[in-house]
Design a protein around this motif. Structure first.
Motif, PDB file in Angstrom:
ATOM      1  N   ALA A 163      10.103  10.792   3.568  1.00  0.00           N
ATOM      2  CA  ALA A 163      11.182   9.799   3.665  1.00  0.00           C
ATOM      3  C   ALA A 163      10.703   8.545   4.385  1.00  0.00           C
ATOM      4  O   ALA A 163      11.057   7.418   4.017  1.00  0.00           O
ATOM      5  CB  ALA A 163      12.384  10.396   4.388  1.00  0.00           C
ATOM      6  N   ALA A 164       9.878   8.730   5.435  1.00  0.00           N
ATOM      7  CA  ALA A 164       9.359   7.589   6.198  1.00  0.00           C
ATOM      8  C   ALA A 164       8.396   6.752   5.363  1.00  0.00           C
ATOM      9  O   ALA A 164       8.361   5.522   5.482  1.00  0.00           O
ATOM     10  CB  ALA A 164       8.684   8.075   7.477  1.00  0.00           C
ATOM     11  N   VAL A 165       7.608   7.402   4.530  1.00  0.00           N
ATOM     12  CA  VAL A 165       6.637   6.677   3.701  1.00  0.00           C
ATOM     13  C   VAL A 165       7.350   5.699   2.767  1.00  0.00           C
ATOM     14  O   VAL A 165       6.862   4.585   2.515  1.00  0.00           O
ATOM     15  CB  VAL A 165       5.762   7.666   2.906  1.00  0.00           C
ATOM     16  N   LEU A 166       8.510   6.086   2.251  1.00  0.00           N
ATOM     17  CA  LEU A 166       9.287   5.174   1.418  1.00  0.00           C
ATOM     18  C   LEU A 166       9.662   3.918   2.197  1.00  0.00           C
ATOM     19  O   LEU A 166       9.604   2.800   1.669  1.00  0.00           O
ATOM     20  CB  LEU A 166      10.560   5.873   0.920  1.00  0.00           C
ATOM     21  N   LEU A 167      10.028   4.101   3.464  1.00  0.00           N
ATOM     22  CA  LEU A 167      10.377   2.976   4.322  1.00  0.00           C
ATOM     23  C   LEU A 167       9.155   2.105   4.595  1.00  0.00           C
ATOM     24  O   LEU A 167       9.210   0.870   4.483  1.00  0.00           O
ATOM     25  CB  LEU A 167      10.974   3.495   5.634  1.00  0.00           C
ATOM     26  N   LEU A 168       8.038   2.739   4.925  1.00  0.00           N
ATOM     27  CA  LEU A 168       6.803   2.000   5.193  1.00  0.00           C
ATOM     28  C   LEU A 168       6.379   1.170   3.983  1.00  0.00           C
ATOM     29  O   LEU A 168       6.011  -0.006   4.119  1.00  0.00           O
ATOM     30  CB  LEU A 168       5.684   2.973   5.581  1.00  0.00           C
ATOM     31  N   ASN A 169       6.415   1.768   2.811  1.00  0.00           N
ATOM     32  CA  ASN A 169       6.021   1.055   1.593  1.00  0.00           C
ATOM     33  C   ASN A 169       6.911  -0.160   1.343  1.00  0.00           C
ATOM     34  O   ASN A 169       6.432  -1.221   0.908  1.00  0.00           O
ATOM     35  CB  ASN A 169       6.069   1.995   0.386  1.00  0.00           C
ATOM     36  N   SER A 170       8.198  -0.001   1.623  1.00  0.00           N
ATOM     37  CA  SER A 170       9.134  -1.106   1.442  1.00  0.00           C
ATOM     38  C   SER A 170       8.791  -2.265   2.355  1.00  0.00           C
ATOM     39  O   SER A 170       8.754  -3.435   1.930  1.00  0.00           O
ATOM     40  CB  SER A 170      10.562  -0.616   1.700  1.00  0.00           C
ATOM     41  N   TRP A 171       8.528  -1.969   3.633  1.00  0.00           N
ATOM     42  CA  TRP A 171       8.216  -3.033   4.592  1.00  0.00           C
ATOM     43  C   TRP A 171       6.842  -3.656   4.303  1.00  0.00           C
ATOM     44  O   TRP A 171       6.667  -4.860   4.469  1.00  0.00           O
ATOM     45  CB  TRP A 171       8.272  -2.485   6.016  1.00  0.00           C
ATOM     46  N   GLU A 172       5.888  -2.841   3.868  1.00  0.00           N
ATOM     47  CA  GLU A 172       4.571  -3.388   3.501  1.00  0.00           C
ATOM     48  C   GLU A 172       4.703  -4.385   2.355  1.00  0.00           C
ATOM     49  O   GLU A 172       4.036  -5.431   2.345  1.00  0.00           O
ATOM     50  CB  GLU A 172       3.629  -2.252   3.110  1.00  0.00           C
ATOM     51  N   SER A 173       5.542  -4.069   1.404  1.00  0.00           N
ATOM     52  CA  SER A 173       5.742  -4.968   0.260  1.00  0.00           C
ATOM     53  C   SER A 173       6.348  -6.292   0.711  1.00  0.00           C
ATOM     54  O   SER A 173       5.963  -7.363   0.214  1.00  0.00           O
ATOM     55  CB  SER A 173       6.660  -4.304  -0.774  1.00  0.00           C
ATOM     56  N   ILE A 174       7.288  -6.236   1.640  1.00  0.00           N
ATOM     57  CA  ILE A 174       7.921  -7.461   2.135  1.00  0.00           C
ATOM     58  C   ILE A 174       6.892  -8.322   2.871  1.00  0.00           C
ATOM     59  O   ILE A 174       6.843  -9.547   2.683  1.00  0.00           O
ATOM     60  CB  ILE A 174       9.113  -7.121   3.063  1.00  0.00           C
ATOM     61  N   ILE A 175       6.045  -7.691   3.702  1.00  0.00           N
ATOM     62  CA  ILE A 175       5.020  -8.435   4.432  1.00  0.00           C
ATOM     63  C   ILE A 175       4.009  -9.048   3.465  1.00  0.00           C
ATOM     64  O   ILE A 175       3.601 -10.208   3.604  1.00  0.00           O
ATOM     65  CB  ILE A 175       4.317  -7.523   5.457  1.00  0.00           C
ATOM     66  N   ALA A 176       3.594  -8.282   2.466  1.00  0.00           N
ATOM     67  CA  ALA A 176       2.638  -8.785   1.475  1.00  0.00           C
ATOM     68  C   ALA A 176       3.219  -9.977   0.719  1.00  0.00           C
ATOM     69  O   ALA A 176       2.503 -10.938   0.390  1.00  0.00           O
ATOM     70  CB  ALA A 176       2.271  -7.675   0.501  1.00  0.00           C
ATOM     71  N   ARG A 177       4.499  -9.944   0.480  1.00  0.00           N
ATOM     72  CA  ARG A 177       5.161 -11.036  -0.247  1.00  0.00           C
ATOM     73  C   ARG A 177       5.304 -12.289   0.621  1.00  0.00           C
ATOM     74  O   ARG A 177       5.110 -13.412   0.150  1.00  0.00           O
ATOM     75  CB  ARG A 177       6.544 -10.575  -0.704  1.00  0.00           C
ATOM     76  N   ASP A 178       5.619 -12.069   1.923  1.00  0.00           N
ATOM     77  CA  ASP A 178       5.912 -13.207   2.803  1.00  0.00           C
ATOM     78  C   ASP A 178       4.675 -13.768   3.504  1.00  0.00           C
ATOM     79  O   ASP A 178       4.743 -14.839   4.100  1.00  0.00           O
ATOM     80  CB  ASP A 178       6.942 -12.800   3.857  1.00  0.00           C
TER      81      ASP A 178
END
Length: 525
Positions: A191-206
């Motif tokens: 469940a945590a990995v889903l959260l981590l992946n989401s935040w990584e994507s936002i950082i990569a985008r911004d």
């Protein structure tokens, strides 16, 4: 007797009945709103306990509203640019200023009223210890809370008393013993990995970093965990239940000047109608979930908490459907709301105390060695454990420890008559410099280096998960879940408070960031 005489006679009889009914109702209201609490106050008064004089209908609610209004007028908002020491000040003084006001007048133990409910405010540690030592059914969860919060708690394990509570505790508590919780770690990691992946994507985008308001994501994570470990589903399948429960919590948490006044919760007000609608919809969703589970388990047996609830419902003292619905609601609420809020406060404190963030991160990297956390690793995370314990001291999930004298009881030297409620303001207890030292208002995780017994003078005064036989059954799950989530977040991200952060703890059944928690996140180098 002619028709006119008969009609007149009937009118006289009807008028007499109406007058008689009105007088009976008036006598009932006087007994309910005045005489009962008056006798209770007299009993406490003979023991030297005092309190503010109440009004007939509302008790001390008008005083409470006035004191809160005066307190707000004197208070300024604290923003992210403020000194981090302000983030650990005793926010209870702002949220519930009437307790401090009355304590200065009447002492550490006093009574006050909300409607027809007499409440004994207790702050002396020795009396709180007595509450924890009481194993009988004479002290239970307050009946007025069960009535006013019936839509969200019903007669589930959080709100029930007596044999019904004991039956539910016997079914539910073993599912959260530490050995079983250790077996849930992989599900938490997933469940945590889903959260981590989401935040990584936002950082990569911004770019190099990103500003994220983390509250909703933390709740989604904990909802996913509780759905998987207890109900064998995932967040997407249970999101309607979570959404409705969140809306119900918002509605129930709204200020209500009529609390404690008999009959008001039955009036078809806009507020009550919305609660009734949400309660009905949640009940329908949970019973649908239970029906689907029964159909599946008949061919493919399950071994999760929902299955034990279904089996326990067959021997429950209450109706089978109520047992299922109420306990599912209780576990959904306690399992995801309180853990998510505690995780948010942990991140807020680590974001404003970078030295502890670095210490915790270094420990996680050393223990995990680049791997996902496993159950055998968690007990080695000493620094992270201290951080969590200190966060729960400063920001306990529940603001109050509440009990009702279901029979006449003795609490230390105090005789408490039946019907009197007892209330402990947990944040005040956790910020008391007499118990915790002069640095009680500071974030100092190292105070827990030798465990709870070494952190303060009176270990029984540390009650983030309650006290005594009513201690939260899910505290092992909460602690392990927080360790898994925080260890993964620390290994992946560095974070600091956004300048947009407004420090305003708010009371919504739990204490949570009033305006959300925006963090500036970047990837660990």
């Amino acid at each position: 007797m002619d028709f006119s005489e008969t009609s007149t006679h009937l009118q006289v009889v009807l008028s007499s009945l109406l007058v008689g009914g009105f007088l009976i109702l008036l006598l009932f209201l006087c007994q309910t709103l005045s005489l009962g609490p008056k006798k209770q106050r007299a009993t406490l008064g003979r023991q030297g306990i005092r309190g503010p004089p109440p009004s007939l209908i509302y008790g001390n609610i008008p005083d409470m509203r006035r004191i809160v209004k005066e307190s707000k007028a004197r208070r300024s908002i604290v923003t992210g640019g403020a000194c981090s020491a302000q983030f650990t000040s005793n926010y209870a003084l702002s949220l519930f200023p009437y307790f401090d006001h009355w304590r200065k007048i009447y002492g550490p133990t006093f009574y006050y009223s909300t409607g027809n409910i007499l409440i004994l405010y207790v702050s002396l540690p020795e009396l709180i210890k007595e509450i924890g030592l009481n194993k009988s059914f004479d002290l239970g969860k307050p009946s007025y809370l069960k009535k006013d919060h019936k839509a969200i708690f019903g007669e589930g394990i959080i709100a029930s008393n007596g044999e019904l509570w004991a039956h539910q505790r016997k079914i539910i508590a073993p599912e959260f013993f530490i050995d079983k919780v250790k077996g849930m770690v992989k599900l938490m990691v997933d469940a945590a990995v889903l959260l981590l992946n989401s935040w990584e994507s936002i950082i990569a985008r911004d770019g190099a970093n990103a500003e994220i308001v983390v509250d909703a994501d933390l709740k989604k994570f904990s909802a996913n965990v509780i759905a998987k470990v207890c109900f064998g589903s995932n967040y997407s399948e249970g999101k309607d239940i979570f959404m409705h429960l969140s809306q119900l919590q918002d509605e129930i948490s709204k200020p209500n000047i009529f609390i404690g006044i008999p009959g008001v919760r039955y009036l078809p007000t806009k507020h009550n109608r919305k609660i009734w609608r949400l309660e009905k919809e949640i009940r329908s969703l949970i019973l649908k979930l239970a029906k689907e589970r029964r159909e599946i388990s008949s061919t493919l047996p399950k071994n999760d908490l929902l299955q034990f609830i279904l089996e326990g419902a067959e021997s429950s003292p209450c109706s089978s459907s109520n047992f299922i619905v109420d306990n599912c609601k209780n576990i959904y609420f306690a399992g995801y709301e309180t853990t998510a809020v505690s995780a948010a406060w942990c991140l807020m404190l680590l974001a404003s105390h970078h030295e502890w963030q670095e210490l915790a991160r270094a420990e996680v990297i050393e223990v995990c060695q680049g791997h996902f956390p496993e159950a055998s690793m968690l007990h080695k995370m000493k620094v992270l454990t201290m951080v969590i314990q200190e966060t729960l001291r400063l920001y306990p999930p529940a603001a109050f420890l509440s009990r009702e004298a279901l029979r006449d009881v003795n609490l230390g030297d105090i005789h408490i008559p039946k019907g009197v409620n007892i209330k402990v303001l947990i944040p005040n207890l956790h910020h008391d410099p007499i118990i915790w030292g002069e640095d009680a208002g500071e974030f100092k995780p190292r105070r827990f280096a030798n465990g709870i017994s070494g952190a303060c003078k009176l270990p029984h005064a540390y009650i983030p998960f309650g006290i005594g036989s009513r201690t939260c059954a899910g505290q092992n799950l909460a602690m392990v879940e927080l360790k898994v989530l925080l260890s993964l977040l620390l290994s992946k991200f560095t974070f600091s408070l956004s300048p947009k952060y407004v420090h305003s703890p708010s009371f919504r059944l739990t204490i949570e960031p009033g305006f959300g928690l925006p963090l500036i996140l970047s990837m660990v180098a």
